[in-house]
Design an enzyme around this catalytic site. Structure first.
Site, PDB file in Angstrom:
ATOM      1  CD  GLU A   1      -3.337   8.211  -4.192  1.00 37.33           C
ATOM      2  OE1 GLU A   1      -3.438   9.323  -3.647  1.00 37.33           O
ATOM      3  OE2 GLU A   1      -3.176   7.163  -3.551  1.00 37.33           O
TER       4      GLU A   1
ATOM      5  CG  ASP B   1      -2.056   0.950   1.169  1.00 42.63           C
ATOM      6  OD1 ASP B   1      -2.447   1.334   0.053  1.00 42.63           O
ATOM      7  OD2 ASP B   1      -2.573   1.324   2.240  1.00 42.63           O
TER       8      ASP B   1
ATOM      9  CG  ASP C   1       0.838   7.510  -3.632  1.00 44.76           C
ATOM     10  OD1 ASP C   1       0.598   8.274  -4.591  1.00 44.76           O
ATOM     11  OD2 ASP C   1       0.453   7.722  -2.468  1.00 44.76           O
TER      12      ASP C   1
END
Length: 309
Positions: free
Chosen positions: A136, A84, A106
């Site tokens: 993202e 994550d 990310d």
């Protein structure tokens, strides 16, 4: 055996429900999530932040632990292990090499072209190793481990940029910013999600699974319980569950939940230690805490994400 998330996300996209990503931080936490998902017959993505990976002595250790637990617990539902908010290529590569089946790069802090270049680099390496990639576009307010974005600088995802981004990077799923945020303090006023923006993004990239980060509800009863037993988290507010249910109808295929599990565990530990001040065996309070997480996971799967076993 761990799987990548491709099939479960495609089924969620076509079935208009959300696959849960529940972040994990230790063995008890992981066992609670796996137990609940097996009971619900729900696929699950186990999310591991950079901070959690370090806390659990490295990504390779996490992968070995999760893989062993899936096997020893006799878990039959699909389980993916996901990085994550990976901040750079090296972290994503370490997770891929270490046994993760899914990674998030990310690059939202970068300018558009730099985000594309970084994401494409990760995609090329991951796909060569059978691993799927989430990216993202847009920025979420709030704090998650070392990810901090001031609410004033948070920007929503541009639909046209989302379409271009997916086409140029070949990314498997896309986390978008439509109003959610990380942490327990998601809204100062009335909760708001930009559903028109979500529908437009879904219209432009209908085949790409969309991801909703910062989707904990921050249920008031758990905040109250924490505070009742000595906590100090006044004014915490999350995303109403009806908003999350609605988002799964417009292309959101993966819903990330972390804070709600933290609240459930902490509230139960606070309650137990207050009511049993003589106990000092960690198993005495971690057992009930694990059960609290299991109940929270079951609630999210059945009442929020639209899963029908």
């Amino acid at each position: 055996m761990l799987v990548n998330a491709t099939e479960m996300l495609i089924k969620a996209r076509d079935g208009h429900y959300g696959v849960p990503q529940f972040n994990i931080n230790n063995l008890e936490w992981t066992k609670a999530v796996l137990t609940a998902c097996e009971e619900m017959k729900s696929p699950v993505i186990l999310g591991v932040s950079e901070g959690a990976g370090k806390y659990m002595t490295g990504f390779k250790t996490v992968a070995a632990m999760v893989d062993a637990m899936v096997d020893s617990m006799g878990i039959t539902v699909p389980v993916a292990l996901h990085l994550d908010h990976g901040g750079d290529f090296e972290i994503c590569k370490a997770c891929i090499d270490g046994g993760f089946t899914s990674v998030m790069i990310d690059g939202s802090k970068h300018e558009f072209e730099e985000n594309i270049a970084l994401t494409k680099q990760v995609v090329e390496y991951a796909h060569a190793h059978g691993v799927v990639v989430e990216a993202e576009l847009g920025k979420l307010a709030g704090v998650e481990d070392n990810i901090s974005v001031d609410a004033r600088s948070a920007t929503f995802t541009d639909p046209a940029e989302a379409a271009e981004f997916v086409e140029r990077t070949g990314v498997d799923s896309l986390a978008i910013a439509i109003g959610t945020s990380h942490g327990a303090y998601k809204f100062k006023g009335e909760p708001y999600l930009d559903f028109e923006r979500l529908q437009e993004i879904h219209r432009l990239i209908p085949d790409t699974p969309l991801v909703l980060h910062g989707a904990s509800t921050v249920l008031p009863e758990f905040v109250a319980r924490c505070n009742e037993y000595g906590g100090q988290i006044p004014g915490a507010q999350g995303v109403p569950e009806e908003m999350i249910r609605a988002a799964t109808k417009y292309g959101i295929c993966k819903v990330n939940i972390d804070t709600d599990l933290r609240l459930a565990m902490t509230a139960e530990i606070r309650r137990y230690l207050t009511e049993h001040p003589a106990d000092f065996d960690p198993r005495k309070y971690l057992g009930p805490a694990r059960d609290a997480i299991r109940r929270m996971v079951s609630h999210k799967i059945t009442d929020v994400l639209g899963w029908k076993k």
